[in-house]
Each structure stands twice: as C-alpha cells, then as structure tokens.
Design an enzyme around this catalytic site. Structure first.
Site, PDB file in Angstrom:
ATOM      1  N   ASP A 129       0.746  -1.168  -0.011  1.00 22.64           N
ATOM      2  CA  ASP A 129       0.018   0.012  -0.209  1.00 22.64           C
ATOM      3  C   ASP A 129       0.830   1.332  -0.076  1.00 22.64           C
ATOM      4  OD1 ASP A 129      -2.722  -0.887   0.312  1.00 22.64           O
ATOM      5  OD2 ASP A 129      -2.432  -1.145   2.361  1.00 22.64           O
TER       6      ASP A 129
HETATM    7  C1  BGC Z   1       0.371   1.326   6.483  1.00 20.38           C
HETATM    8  C2  BGC Z   1       0.038   0.000   5.506  1.00 20.38           C
HETATM    9  C3  BGC Z   1      -1.375   0.309   5.210  1.00 20.38           C
HETATM   10  C4  BGC Z   1      -1.657   1.698   4.680  1.00 20.38           C
HETATM   11  C5  BGC Z   1      -3.014   1.648   4.195  1.00 20.38           C
HETATM   12  C6  BGC Z   1      -0.051   2.533   5.917  1.00 20.38           C
HETATM   13  O1  BGC Z   1       0.296   3.443   6.567  1.00 20.38           O
HETATM   14  O2  BGC Z   1       1.751   1.309   6.651  1.00 20.38           O
HETATM   15  O3  BGC Z   1       0.399  -1.117   6.422  1.00 20.38           O
HETATM   16  O4  BGC Z   1      -1.728  -0.950   4.724  1.00 20.38           O
HETATM   17  O5  BGC Z   1      -1.514   2.543   5.567  1.00 20.38           O
HETATM   18  O6  BGC Z   1      -4.150   2.057   5.253  1.00 20.38           O
HETATM   19  C1  NOJ Z   2      -1.649  -3.637   5.482  1.00 23.03           C
HETATM   20  C2  NOJ Z   2      -3.012  -3.928   4.734  1.00 23.03           C
HETATM   21  O1  NOJ Z   2      -3.766  -4.453   5.214  1.00 23.03           O
HETATM   22  C3  NOJ Z   2      -2.709  -4.958   3.424  1.00 23.03           C
HETATM   23  O2  NOJ Z   2      -3.515  -4.811   2.387  1.00 23.03           O
HETATM   24  C4  NOJ Z   2      -1.176  -4.605   2.723  1.00 23.03           C
HETATM   25  O3  NOJ Z   2      -1.022  -5.548   1.627  1.00 23.03           O
HETATM   26  C5  NOJ Z   2      -0.063  -4.322   3.678  1.00 23.03           C
HETATM   27  N1  NOJ Z   2      -0.619  -3.520   4.751  1.00 23.03           N
HETATM   28  C6  NOJ Z   2       1.328  -3.945   3.049  1.00 23.03           C
HETATM   29  O4  NOJ Z   2       1.041  -2.650   2.655  1.00 23.03           O
END
Ligand code: BGC
Ligand code: NOJ
Length: 811
Positions: free
Chosen positions: A485
């Site tokens: 993400d």
């Molecule tokens: C986090 C991720 C998460 C993303 C979306 C980011 O700040 O590091 O783990 O998936 O936000 O909410």
């Molecule tokens: C947390 C999110 O829930 C997941 O969908 C994502 O793949 C990982 N972070 C990595 O960014």
C-alpha cells in the site's frame, strides 16, 4: 524471557503477570458479536461494526495504556483491588490470565479472597457474559463490597470521540429491578432500533449509571469514589457519560464460594415494537437474552458449546509431531488467528481503532485462504459480499463496510492488485469444497442488483482488468499501489496530511508493478482451469497464452540480473534494482514470481532466493527491502515516509515472509523454508518476549528490521494477512497437505528437523490420515500409498464423504 506459558491441553495461553511488555489480548465471539479483551480486562465489544455498533468506550493511545474495559472492584475492609490488577493496580498475591478459544479467564487473589472472572461470548448470541466467582480462602468471615463497571459508548465511536457538544446531552438510561438491569438507550428515542444492557443475576445493594457520580470528576479509574466509599450512589445518568455499575454486598464464610453472572447484551427491536409505553423501551428481547445465561449451569453449557465448536473446527486440519511448538501453532493458534482476521479484517485491534478501516477487498480474500477449511459456507458468503462491491470494469473499492456490506471510498480504489485477489479467494474456496456452482451465482457490481452477472464473469473482469491496464513494458500498471500500500508511484504528495492511498497528483500510464505480474502468472492456471470447467475453452486458452507472454516480459524487463525488479516508476525508472542507491531489492516479487514458477527452469528463481538470503534475511526474519530508504522520495510515496527499518520501509513484514518460504519449497529447499518460518512463528519467539513484546501466540504484521533502532520489536499483532499466509505456508507447503481441484495434494517439504509426523485432514466430508516419514532430503518427490496401494505422483484422489483414507508418505 517469558511472561507465561502455553497450556496445550486446554488450548490456552496462560499469562502469569499483569506486567507483560504490551497488553496481550484475546478476541471473543465468532460471528456477529465480538469483543477484544486484554489480560487486564481492557477492551470493548461491538455488534458487527466497531464504529457504528460499539457498546463500550475505549481510550486509544492513552496513558497508562489499555484504559477502559470490564472492571470489577472489590472493597475488602477498606482496601480496593481488582482481579484484573487494572485499573487500581493494587498488588495481588496471585495473578493469572488464561486466554482460550473464545473466552478469557482472569484470576486475582488478595488477602485470602480469590476472584475469578470468566468472560465469553456464547456462540450464536449477542452478549458478553462475565461470570465472577469469589472464594474466601481465609479463616475469617469476609464482608466484601463488589462493584462492576463498564462505560457505555454512544455507539458511533467516531462521534463519541469528537462531537461532545451533542453527545454530552444525549445520554439516556433506564433502571430495572432496583438496578440489577441497567439499560443504555441513548438515541433510541430517534433512529436507533437497538439498545444495550448490563444485568447481574442477583439482588443488588445499589447501582450507578452516571460516570461522574461513580468516579468523581477528577478521579482516575484507579480511585473511583463509589468503590472506595463502599457504597453505590444510585445515580441516574442524564446526558454526560452513562455507565453501568452494580453494587453487591457479598458475605463469605471461610471456604465459601459465590458466583455471579453478568450479561452485557445488545438487542435489536422491530421498529413497530420499540416501546413498551411512551418513553419506556421494550425490554422483552433483553429479558429473553438474560434468561439464557443467568445461571452458572447455563454458563457452563455455553463454555462446553464453545469448546465443542472449536474442537470441530480445528479437527479439519491437525498435526502430531515431536515439535510441540509446531503442533500448537498448526493445531490451535494459527487457525484461531485466521478466524479472527476473517471476522475483523483490519478493523478492530490494539493497533486499529475499529473506526477507520472496514473490510478490505484484498485483505478479506487473503484471509479466506487461511480460513476456508474452518467454515467453508461462511467463506462462500464472504466471496459473494466482496464480489458484490466490485466495479463493472473489474476494479474494486479497496474496502467495504461490514454493517451495510457496501464499498466505500475511504481508502479509494485503483489498487491494481485487488481484482486478482478475488480469483485467489474463489479458487481456494472451490479447492476446499468442489462447489463449482458458486461460479454461476448472480452477483451485482457496486451493489446494484440491476448489473448482476455470474460470479465467473466477475473473475473474468478481474483477470482482464490486468490485461486492459498494461504499461510500456507490457507489465501491469500499478495504479494507486499494489499489495504494498505504501508504494505509491502516482501520488507525488508534497502536502502533509494528504492520504498516500487516495491522492494521485500525476496521472499517467507508466508506473508498472512486477509484483502484479507475478500474481497474474500465479493465478492464471487457476483461472484457466475454472474457465475450462465452465465451458469457456477460448478464455482458458487466452489466459494461458497471456500468462506465458507475461512470464517472458518478467524475465526480460522484470529481471535485474540477480533478482526480480520491483517496479517501474512514473518516469519509467527501475525500482528495486542494483542501479538504485537505496532499496535495491524487494521481497515481494522474489516471493510471488517464484511461487508462480517464473524462472524456476531457467535458474532465475534460485538466484533470486539466494539474493533474498544474502541481502534481506536477518536474525528475526526477512526484511521487505534493502538498503532502506533514508530520505523521502516524492515519486515513491509512503514507503519512503517511514524511518529505516519500520513498516514497509525495510521492516520485517511477516505477511510476505511466507511467500519466500513457499517459494523455497517450490525449488525444494525445505530446510531453509522451515528455518525462515521459525524466525517469525510466534510460539518459537516466546523466549524472546522482552524483545518481541507482543503476544507469543499470534503473528504480528511487522517486526522492526535490521536498520531499525529497535530491531526485533514487533507491532500490529492479530489483524494481518500474516495469519492466513503463514497457515498456507506451514500447512499447505511445508507439511505439504493441501486441497487441489481434483484431489488432496500431499507433498511435504520442510527439511530434516521434523522426522515423523501425522496430519489429519478433513475435506469434502472425508477424513485423510497422512503418516509422513520425512528424510528431509532437499527437493525429493514423495512416495505415496493410499489405503495400502502405491500411487504415482502426489495427488490423493478425493474419497467419498464419510470415508477415512490412510495415506503413507515417504519423502
Ligand atoms: C500502512 C500500511 C497500510 C496502509 C493503508 C499505511 O500507513 O503502513 O500497512 O496498509 O497505510 O491503510
Ligand atoms: C496492510 C494492509 O492491510 C494490506 O492490505 C497490505 O497489503 C499491507 N499493509 C502492506 O502494505
């Protein structure tokens, strides 16, 4: 250092001190009503949606940590203490918290009084039961004053935190049976058709429903004026902060035990039956619920039902081996965590408030991979719910609301890996069940019934969404991001507070993802198989051809010489290449491309995994990228916003370690796969709890990487795709027992450490007992006999429902 121990016989983790390195929690409830409970009785409960139907208030990021819960205050001769230690922190002579499957039992002892608090959510009910057992172990008569306490939340948990000008004036309660049942009915007068209540099955000496009267305006939870005084004030809340507290006078002769059952319930009332008389709520549904759990025998029966429920679920996959850590992970805790992630997605934990995140499209499909063997029917329902939020062009909202099951725009859309996860989820479901009919289900797009098509058509649009969105090299466009993400290649944010996930300041069709290419190739055989099954031979042929083409593209433009590239950025520059100064290599494409079989023949797969070992492996697991980014890169987005070694910037993301673990089994290196797995599997980390800090019975999303100041420290336990993927890694690939479309595949690959083991797998109504003699030889093909007869290959044909199949496997 340990802070407790595993009690495998009772399927419990036993915490022996209230002072763990972080609150160690459990989840209660498995369908509609859920609760989080820490080892100090902290946490809250809710019906389906932690934002919109929350019963109890919780304070995030508070000092001290973990404030708010179900508290029982015991006033013994003027001294006030809690069995849960919190919130008075009065010293205890003994403390124990047992987290079990769907229940938690906390026991505290002080000066001859033993107080044991059992908390559970009975299956099929919308209530949290608190059974408090008090025993006088001293030789004196004890006259105890006991006070329960929960604090109501106004049910929209976001509003509760922000809109005091309104909600300080809306609180309303009702009091019944002299205070034995306390009702919270805030907003019921208008649009809410539901209320909550807290009941005790005994006569009370008094009650409180107003927080200030119970606590005192300037008092902390540890010095509440009512328990300190030893007398309820019979307060009636009007606005401000409604609570529920029962006051009980408990006289105990030496050796005597008394048990009280409290029911914290949620009920919905049909709109035309809301009122008993003007202003008085219809309490019948509450009375019915209370009647079900007001006697200890009923609580015992509910506990028995819960235990049976879990025994049945867990019996679908179990292992016996000489490694007790492996056994307890596979038999108890990993599937348990998979159930919790399936239920919660990423919404409510001690790292997620339950306010901001709904059910993730990607997340829920992945969770399903580890959950589907537990309750396939619920996985089926989930697939339909998820697919119903998909857009007609195959793309997807990134998340949907659990209460309404509608997609929402909070995290936007355009994550170009999302559509493919639906195919993964559906394939896993069909492998488990053989229910191809699901592909014919009529499923809408964006919840609009007029648009419904077959579920297979949804998969087709998912698959083709990738093909319709290819970039300059013929690799898939990344969109907002892919699985990672935080790799936001079109975001270009220079403004604080802009969301990296929903901002796209540059519009372009250049940024490409090698990871999505790996996913595409990985899922293509399943998609083609399902297309063929449905009679779409042309589509199957096309899928196979496109997959072969994509494989060539990856090997040509997605290969960096020693490992797979991660991406091309907006300017067409390589990401995850030795040409870069930082983040020369990323874990995700190495795992996914090798899992997909790319480069296995040509030797690239082995090279890539050797590079992972050399550059990404650490004492505590495999980091996501290396070297970490040390500066903010506007063209890369959130990944470079994290300090080195944390989260997506070179943290040990336990979620994608299993991809490398599985990839190692693809090239037959079981020893290395098992070694990687043990670095992140919680039971193996118990002895290092002072470093790891989080629960030793569940996986955490992230462990700080080698470049972090606090290398080895975990964050974000429970709600992470780590649970499902590690279950898949250990159960399906290392132990090697996994359902396939036409049979149960048996292909262990876990090195030599675990010599002999037996897996019992129930699938499609039959039971398979698989006895493995494992030499651990790298890459060796298993020799199988099925009911005494040798078979060729590693696929055990599915047997008739009701039968038991004995498989001998030598590998
Ligand atoms: C986090 C991720 C998460 C993303 C979306 C980011 O700040 O590091 O783990 O998936 O936000 O909410
Ligand atoms: C947390 C999110 O829930 C997941 O969908 C994502 O793949 C990982 N972070 C990595 O960014």
């Amino acid at each position: 250092m340990r802070f407790g121990y595993f009690d495998d016989t009772h399927r419990e983790y036993v915490i022996t001190t209230p002072k763990t390195p972080y609150p160690w929690i459990n989840y209660l409830g498995s369908e509609n009503f859920f609760a989080l409970v820490s080892h100090r009785a902290g946490g809250y409960c809710f019906y389906r949606d932690a934002r919109l139907r929350r019963l109890m208030r919780y304070r995030y990021n508070n000092v001290p940590t973990d404030v708010g819960g179900r508290y029982f205050y015991i006033n013994d001769g003027g001294e006030v203490w809690n069995p849960s230690f919190a919130p008075t922190n009065t010293a205890l002579d003994a403390f124990e918290c047992r987290h079990g499957l769907g229940y938690t039992r906390i026991t505290g002892e002080r000066k001859g009084v033993r107080a044991s608090l059992l908390m559970l959510v009975p299956t099929g009910h919308t209530a949290e039961i608190h059974q408090l057992t008090l025993k006088n172990e001293s030789s004196d008569v004890k006259n105890l004053k006991v006070f329960s306490l929960i604090e109501w939340c106004l049910w929209n948990a976001y509003d509760d935190m922000t809109n005091y000008q309104r909600n300080f004036s809306t609180g309303e309660v009702e009091i019944e049976k002299n205070g034995a049942t306390l009702y919270h009915k805030t907003e019921y007068r208008e649009r809410r058709d539901h209320y909550a209540f807290y009941n005790v099955n005994a006569d009370v000496a008094g009650y409180d429903t107003d927080r200030e009267s119970f606590l005192g305006l300037y008092n902390e939870w540890g010095e509440p004026q009512v328990p300190v005084k030893g007398q309820s004030s019979n307060s009636v809340a009007s606005g401000w902060q409604p609570i529920a507290s029962h006051g009980l006078d408990v006289k105990l002769a030496p050796g005597e035990t008394k048990t009280f059952v409290f029911t914290l319930g949620y009920v919905e009332v049909p709109r035309d039956q809301k009122w008993e008389k003007p202003g008085i709520i219809n309490k019948k549904p509450a009375h019915d619920l209370i009647a079900k759990f007001s006697k200890p025998e009923q609580v015992d029966a509910a506990m028995k039902a819960l235990a049976d429920h879990w025994s049945k679920l867990l019996s679908n996959y179990s292992i016996e081996s000489g490694d007790e850590k492996l056994n307890r992970t596979v038999n108890i805790w990993n599937p348990y965590q998979c159930m919790v992630t399936f239920n919660m997605s990423r919404s409510a934990s001690y790292f997620e408030t339950g306010i901001g995140r709904g059910m993730g499209f990607r997340d829920s499909n992945q969770d399903l991979l580890g959950f589907v063997h537990l309750v396939p029917e619920r996985a089926r329902e989930r697939i339909i719910d998820i697919a119903s939020t998909q857009f007609p062009d195959g793309s997807a909202y990134h998340q949907y609301q659990p209460l309404t099951k509608r997609g929402n725009n909070d995290v936007g859309s355009g994550f170009n890996d999302d559509p493919l996860w639906l195919i993964f989820g559906v394939a896993a479901y069909i492998r488990e069940t053989g229910d191809y009919a699901i592909l014919d289900e009529q499923v809408p797009y964006d919840n609009d019934p007029k648009t419904a098509t077959s579920l297979f058509e949804h998969l087709k649009r998912s698959f083709n969404h990738v093909l319709n969105n290819l970039g300059p090299h013929g690799l898939p466009l990344i969109g907002r991001a892919d699985w990672n993400d935080c790799l936001n290649l079109n975001c270009f944010s220079e403004t604080p507070d802009e969301s990296f996930q929903t901002t796209g300041n540059r519009v372009g069709r250049t940024a490409e993802s090698v990871f999505i290419a790996g996913m595409f190739v990985g899922v293509a055989p399943d998609y083609a198989y399902l297309a063929e099954k449905k009679g779409f031979a042309d589509e199957a042929k096309k899928a196979r051809a496109e997959s072969a083409k994509m494989t060539d593209v990856v090997l040509k433009d997605g290969w960096d010489g020693e490992w797979f590239l991660r991406a091309y950025d907006f300017f067409g520059k390589k990401v995850g290449s030795k040409e870069n100064k930082e983040a020369q290599i990323f874990i995700e494409p190495q795992g996914f491309c090798v899992m997909a079989g790319i480069g296995v023949e040509g030797g690239q797969a082995k090279k890539a995994l050797d590079a992972v070992k050399e550059r990404l492996d650490t004492k505590y697991g495999i980091v996501l990228n290396n070297p970490p980014y040390t500066e903010y890169h506007v063209e890369l987005g959130e990944i470079s916003s994290y300090p080195p070694g944390y989260k997506e910037n070179a943290g040990i993301f336990c979620h994608n370690n299993p991809w490398v673990i599985i990839a190692e089994t693809v090239i037959g290196r079981g020893d290395r796969a098992f070694e990687y797995w043990k670095k992140i599997a919680p039971a193996y980390l118990e002895e290092q709890s002072e470093v790891h800090r989080l629960e030793p019975y569940v996986y955490a999303q992230m462990i700080a990487g080698k470049d972090a100041v606090r290398h080895g420290e975990a964050k974000n336990s429970w709600l992470t795709g780590t649970a499902a993927w590690n279950f898949v890694a250990i159960a399906h690939y290392l132990l090697g027992v996994r359902p396939d479309f036409d049979g149960l595949r048996v292909h262990p690959c876990l090195g030599s450490e675990v010599g002999k083991f037996t897996v019992t797998r129930k699938c499609r109504g039959a039971e398979y007992r698989i006895h493995v003699k494992n030499s651990g030889q790298s890459g060796s093909a298993p020799k199988l006999t099925v009911d005494g007869k040798p078979i060729a290959g590693d696929l055990v044909p599915y047997a008739k429902a009701g039968s038991t199949v004995i498989v001998e496997c030598e590998v």
